[in-house]
Design a protein around this motif. Structure first.
Motif, PDB file in Angstrom:
ATOM      1  N   GLY A  44       0.990  -1.198  -0.102  1.00 10.73           N
ATOM      2  CA  GLY A  44      -0.079  -0.240   0.012  1.00 10.73           C
ATOM      3  C   GLY A  44       0.949   1.351  -0.110  1.00 10.73           C
ATOM      4  N   SER A  45       0.093   2.263  -0.089  1.00 14.00           N
ATOM      5  CA  SER A  45       0.688   3.626  -0.059  1.00 14.00           C
ATOM      6  C   SER A  45       1.402   4.114   1.240  1.00 14.00           C
ATOM      7  CB  SER A  45      -0.271   4.814  -0.430  1.00 14.00           C
ATOM      8  OG  SER A  45      -1.229   4.906   0.328  1.00 14.00           O
ATOM      9  N   GLU A  46       2.113   5.229   1.294  1.00 12.67           N
ATOM     10  CA  GLU A  46       2.609   5.618   2.696  1.00 12.67           C
ATOM     11  C   GLU A  46       1.419   5.739   3.848  1.00 12.67           C
ATOM     12  OE1 GLU A  46       6.322   8.394   3.073  1.00 12.67           O
ATOM     13  OE2 GLU A  46       4.621   9.649   2.937  1.00 12.67           O
ATOM     14  N   ILE A  50       1.032   3.577   7.186  1.00 13.98           N
ATOM     15  CA  ILE A  50       0.704   4.072   8.605  1.00 13.98           C
ATOM     16  C   ILE A  50      -0.613   3.568   9.029  1.00 13.98           C
ATOM     17  CG2 ILE A  50       0.371   6.354   9.646  1.00 13.98           C
ATOM     18  CD1 ILE A  50       2.186   7.743   7.907  1.00 13.98           C
ATOM     19  N   GLU A  51      -1.727   3.478   8.424  1.00  6.79           N
ATOM     20  CA  GLU A  51      -3.120   3.000   8.941  1.00  6.79           C
ATOM     21  C   GLU A  51      -2.910   1.665   9.445  1.00  6.79           C
ATOM     22  OE1 GLU A  51      -5.713   3.840   5.598  1.00  6.79           O
ATOM     23  OE2 GLU A  51      -5.818   5.913   6.124  1.00  6.79           O
ATOM     24  N   THR A  61       7.074   0.905   9.092  1.00  5.05           N
ATOM     25  CA  THR A  61       7.205   1.724   7.739  1.00  5.05           C
ATOM     26  C   THR A  61       7.860   2.781   7.778  1.00  5.05           C
ATOM     27  OG1 THR A  61       5.736   2.170   5.947  1.00  5.05           O
ATOM     28  CG2 THR A  61       4.990   3.177   8.179  1.00  5.05           C
ATOM     29  N   LYS A  62       8.181   3.290   6.468  1.00  6.07           N
ATOM     30  CA  LYS A  62       8.911   4.469   6.239  1.00  6.07           C
ATOM     31  C   LYS A  62       8.047   5.559   6.056  1.00  6.07           C
ATOM     32  CE  LYS A  62      10.222   7.513   3.187  1.00  6.07           C
ATOM     33  NZ  LYS A  62       9.509   8.142   2.326  1.00  6.07           N
ATOM     34  N   LEU A 213       8.873   4.192  11.200  1.00  3.90           N
ATOM     35  CA  LEU A 213       8.007   4.003  12.398  1.00  3.90           C
ATOM     36  C   LEU A 213       7.786   2.661  12.804  1.00  3.90           C
ATOM     37  CD1 LEU A 213       5.243   6.305  10.917  1.00  3.90           C
ATOM     38  CD2 LEU A 213       7.024   6.980  12.648  1.00  3.90           C
ATOM     39  N   VAL A 214       7.278   2.377  13.843  1.00  2.00           N
ATOM     40  CA  VAL A 214       6.914   1.039  14.406  1.00  2.00           C
ATOM     41  C   VAL A 214       5.483   0.911  15.042  1.00  2.00           C
ATOM     42  CG1 VAL A 214       8.098   1.096  16.858  1.00  2.00           C
ATOM     43  CG2 VAL A 214       7.465  -1.102  15.684  1.00  2.00           C
ATOM     44  N   SER A 215       4.785   0.272  14.926  1.00  2.00           N
ATOM     45  CA  SER A 215       3.566   0.315  15.554  1.00  2.00           C
ATOM     46  C   SER A 215       3.702   0.062  17.011  1.00  2.00           C
ATOM     47  CB  SER A 215       2.415  -0.891  14.878  1.00  2.00           C
ATOM     48  OG  SER A 215       1.533  -1.133  15.783  1.00  2.00           O
TER      49      SER A 215
END
Length: 298
Positions: A44-46, A50-51, A61-62, A213-215
């Motif tokens: 998926g997109s950025e 993130i979602e 994700t970056k 980022l990490v969840s």
């Protein structure tokens, strides 16, 4: 196994740094922890990635710090022009207390920053005439990101900001829809904008880092030892990526010149003066405070 999805191709320094992080994590954990990396937006997109972090279905994700403005309003500080005096000042802020505080600023949105990656400085480039002073921007239609701060900055310099999707920019330049754009040297070269724009001005108006980022939903399930390994591998990958970025920027400059592009050194003070009122007119209290704190960093 931790899943990491991002939108960059496998040749990008950030992806190569993530590969290094995977190797280091396997070394540090003795093979008990690893990362599955999914590049080129296959997950998926950025925004979609993130979602997925927020609901815990993806571990990492970056993202650009600019995209994080929606989650951490203070992140908009990076989108303001001439916030940093030079490279040394930039990294002092990024690697110091302020940078760390911003990394941790999205926890209430289930997002935790692990490290920053270098995304270079953004500069103006044009088709027909060089930009040597801020006055040269007058009346020029310049592509900008769809960011209120970027739009305001070009207006402050007398240009006509024109938000266009990145993937559509080459044809917009070729057809004359816009007179120029702004970005870093590697993006300029890898997207072959040198075929259309022969003037590149090193004005360095903004410097917006990428972030890993990490969840927090995934992070909080890891034991403290694993968290330490992941953080160490991420930090080392950041150092490695910065070296790759420097090399890539130098190569991109050489490639552009080989393609007939003239690169101009300019008096950045003159550009900074033009947009100084933007700093004085900041309405967000936290951003205003941050700008003052950043200015005090040695």
């Amino acid at each position: 196994m931790l899943k990491l999805g991002h939108g960059l191709d496998t040749g990008h320094p950030v992806h190569q740094a993530m590969e290094r992080m995977k190797e280091r994590l396997e070394e540090l954990s003795g093979g008990t922890v690893s990362i599955d990396i999914y590049p080129s937006a296959v997950l998926g997109s950025e925004t979609q990635c993130i979602e997925q972090l927020q609901n815990g279905s993806l571990a990492m994700t970056k993202t650009s710090a600019a995209a994080m403005e929606n989650f951490i309003p203070s992140m908009s500080v990076f989108s303001y022009p001439y916030v940093f005096r030079n490279d040394e000042h930039y990294w002092s802020v990024i690697d110091g207390e302020i940078g760390n505080r911003l990394l941790q600023g999205g926890k209430d949105k289930f997002l935790r920053g692990l490290c920053y990656y270098d995304a270079g400085s953004r500069h103006f480039y044009t088709k027909n005439a060089p930009i040597r002073t801020p006055d040269d921007l007058k009346g020029l239609k310049l592509r900008v990101m769809n960011s209120p701060t970027a739009i305001e900055m070009v207006k402050a310099m007398g240009g006509a900001p024109t938000p266009i999707a990145w993937g559509e920019l080459y044809s917009a330049l070729a057809q004359g829809t816009v007179d120029g754009a702004e970005n870093n040297l590697p993006s300029f070269s890898t997207n072959k904008h040198y075929e259309v724009c022969k003037h590149f001005t090193l004005d360095g108006h903004t410097r917006i880092p990428d972030m890993l980022l990490v969840s927090t939903k995934v992070w909080d399930r890891l034991d403290p030892q694993t968290q330490q390994w992941v953080q160490q591998a991420a930090t080392e990958s950041s150092t490695y990526q910065r070296e790759l970025w420097q090399t890539m920027t130098a190569e991109a400059a050489q490639q552009a010149q080989d393609e007939g592009v003239t690169i101009y050194e300019v008096d950045t003070e003159a550009f900074a003066k033009k947009v100084a009122p933007m700093h004085q007119a900041v309405e967000n209290e936290s951003v205003n405070k941050l700008l003052l704190q950043i200015a005090e960093v040695k």
